[in-house]
Scaffold this active site. Structure first.
Site, PDB file in Angstrom:
ATOM      1  N   ARG A 218      36.029  45.054  65.929  1.00 29.89           N
ATOM      2  CA  ARG A 218      36.629  46.064  66.808  1.00 29.89           C
ATOM      3  C   ARG A 218      36.159  47.483  66.555  1.00 29.89           C
ATOM      4  O   ARG A 218      35.839  48.217  67.494  1.00 29.89           O
ATOM      5  CB  ARG A 218      38.161  46.077  66.646  1.00 29.89           C
ATOM      6  N   THR A 219      36.169  47.879  65.291  1.00 27.81           N
ATOM      7  CA  THR A 219      35.902  49.292  65.019  1.00 27.81           C
ATOM      8  C   THR A 219      34.483  49.641  65.459  1.00 27.81           C
ATOM      9  O   THR A 219      34.261  50.632  66.162  1.00 27.81           O
ATOM     10  CB  THR A 219      36.103  49.592  63.516  1.00 27.81           C
TER      11      THR A 219
ATOM     12  N   LYS B 115      17.159  47.788  48.686  1.00 26.13           N
ATOM     13  CA  LYS B 115      16.049  48.062  47.739  1.00 26.13           C
ATOM     14  C   LYS B 115      16.486  49.068  46.678  1.00 26.13           C
ATOM     15  O   LYS B 115      15.677  49.528  45.889  1.00 26.13           O
ATOM     16  CB  LYS B 115      14.853  48.642  48.499  1.00 26.13           C
TER      17      LYS B 115
ATOM     18  N   ARG C  91      31.548  52.738  57.822  1.00 24.92           N
ATOM     19  CA  ARG C  91      32.506  51.899  57.077  1.00 24.92           C
ATOM     20  C   ARG C  91      31.849  51.525  55.761  1.00 24.92           C
ATOM     21  O   ARG C  91      30.683  51.124  55.727  1.00 24.92           O
ATOM     22  CB  ARG C  91      32.857  50.636  57.854  1.00 24.92           C
TER      23      ARG C  91
ATOM     24  N   HIS D 139      41.874  54.447  57.059  1.00 25.93           N
ATOM     25  CA  HIS D 139      41.221  53.976  58.298  1.00 25.93           C
ATOM     26  C   HIS D 139      41.743  54.882  59.427  1.00 25.93           C
ATOM     27  O   HIS D 139      42.513  54.442  60.286  1.00 25.93           O
ATOM     28  CB  HIS D 139      41.578  52.511  58.528  1.00 25.93           C
TER      29      HIS D 139
END
Ligand code: CP
Length: 317
Positions: free
Chosen positions: A51-52, A80, A101, A129
Site C-alpha cells: 500500500r504505502t 555491494k 521505508r 509511520h
C-alpha cells in the site's frame, strides 16, 4: 533552506494536521492534477510494502510527477556495501523528493539531516509511520465526522506497531481515550505510556479481547503481529493468533464504530467481517492516495490555497 521533510508526526501541531486533512479532502474531490509536472519522486523501499509504495507512486503519477526507485535493496548497490548516506546523496542528485521505508529506527531522521531534498518517512522499523497516520486520521475524520473525544481501541502488536505509535502521538491534540489491547509480550512500550501521561491522554490496558471489551469503541484499530520484528520466532508462534476479530463480536458494538487496519492482515480479522458495514480497512487504504497526494504537495511547498485554486480551475473547465 527550510527542511520540509516528514519524518515524524510528533511535531505536527493540531492546525497543521487539520490543514493536511483539508488538502486530502481537495484531492479526494479531484485526484488527477498537474501540480507536480516536471518533478521526480524517488521511492526507496528497503523493506517490503504494497500500500504505502503503490499509493505514493499512484499519488505521484496522478499529480503528473515521474517516479524512480527500488522495491528490493538487493538489486541496488547497498548489496555491494554502499552506505545509506551515499545512497541518499546519490538519489538526491536525481529526485526532488525521496520517500523511504527502512528497517532501522531513525533512518528517516538521519536521511533528512543529510539530504538536500525532502525525505518522507514511509516507515522506519518499529518507530514511526507518519503518512499512514495522516490517512488514518483522514479515515477517522470521514467516518466519525470529528477527531475529538473518541474511544480508540488499539489491538494486537502494540510493541512493534509503528502505525499505532504514530497515531497515538497525533491524537494528543484531540482528547482521545485509548484502550490498549495486547498480550503481555506485545504491550504498548513504556515510552508511549509516558507520552500519554505527559500529554494527559487517558488510556486503559486490556489483555482480553471480547465483545464486552470493545462495547464502547468508536474506532477499533486492529494490527498484525509483525513476524519480521521478532528475534525469537517461538515467541511469535505463541502470540500470532492471540486476537481474532469475528463478525459476531460486532453485534452489540456502537453504530458509529468503524474497524481500521493499516494492513496487511494475516489472521487478526476474520473474512466474515469484510461484509459488515463497520469494516472500513479497504476504504482506509484508498484514503492513503489522497493523504499522500497532500503530503507530496506539502513537502514540495505547494499550499492549500494553491490546491483550492486548482480545484476551482478544474471545476470550471
Ligand atoms: N500499511 C502499510 O504500511 O502497508 P504496506 O506495508 O503494504 O505498505
Amino acid at each position: 533552506m527550510e527542511n520540509r521533510s516528514l519524518v515524524t508526526i510528533a511535531n505536527h501541531s493540531k492546525e497543521r494536521i487539520l490543514y493536511l486533512l483539508e488538502m486530502a479532502q481537495e484531492f479526494e474531490k479531484q485526484p488527477n492534477r498537474h501540480l507536480l509536472d516536471q518533478k521526480i519522486v524517488a521511492t526507496l523501499f528497503f523493506e517490503p510494502s504494497t500500500r504505502t509504495r503503490l499509493s505514493f507512486e499512484t499519488a505521484a503519477n496522478r499529480l503528473g510527477a515521474k517516479v524512480i526507485g527500488f522495491t528490493d535493496p538487493k538489486v541496488t548497490s547497498s548489496s555491494k556495501g554502499e552506505t545509506l548516506k551515499d545512497t541518499i546523496m546519490m538519489v538526491s542528485n536525481y529526485a526532488d523528493i525521496i520517500v523511504m521505508r527502512h528497517y532501522l529506527e531513525g533512518a528517516a531522521r538521519y536521511a533528512s539531516e543529510i539530504a538536500p531534498v525532502p525525505i518522507v518517512n514511509a516507515g522506519d522499523g518499529a518507530n514511526q509511520h507518519p503518512s499512514q497516520t495522516m490517512l488514518d486520521l483522514y479515515s477517522i475524520y470521514k467516518t466519525q465526522g470529528t477527531l475529538e473525544n473518541l474511544n480508540i481501541y488499539l489491538v494486537g502488536d502494540l510493541k512493534y506497531g509503528r502505525t499505532v505509535h504514530s497515531l497515538l502521538m497525533a491524537m494528543r491534540h484531540f482528547n482521545p481515550t485509548f484502550h490498549f489491547v495486547a498480550p503481555n509480550e506485545l504491550r504498548m512500550p513504556e515510552e508511549y505510556k509516558l507520552y500519554c501521561k505527559e500529554y494527559h491522554i487517558r488510556y486503559e490496558e486490556h489483555s482480553d479481547f471480547t465483545e464486552e471489551t470493545i462495547a464502547d469503541a468508536d474506532i477499533l484499530y486492529m494490527t498484525r503481529v509483525q513476524r519480521e520484528r521478532f528475534t525469537d520466532l517461538m515467541e511469535y508462534e505463541r502470540v500470532k493468533d492471540v486476537y481474532i476479530l469475528h463478525n459476531k463480536m460486532l453485534e452489540h458494538t456502537r453504530p458509529n464504530l468503524r474497524i481500521l487496519h493499516p494492513l496487511p492482515r494475516v489472521n487478526e480479522i476474520a473474512y466474515d467481517v469484510d461484509s459488515n458495514p463497520k469494516a472500513y480497512y479497504i476504504q482506509q487504504a484508498r484514503n492513503g492516495l489522497y493523504a499522500r497526494e497532500a503530503i507530496l504537495c506539502d513537502v514540495l511547498g505547494i499550499t492549500l490555497d494553491e490546491i483550492k485554486a486548482d480545484t476551482e480551475r478544474l471545476m470550471n473547465i
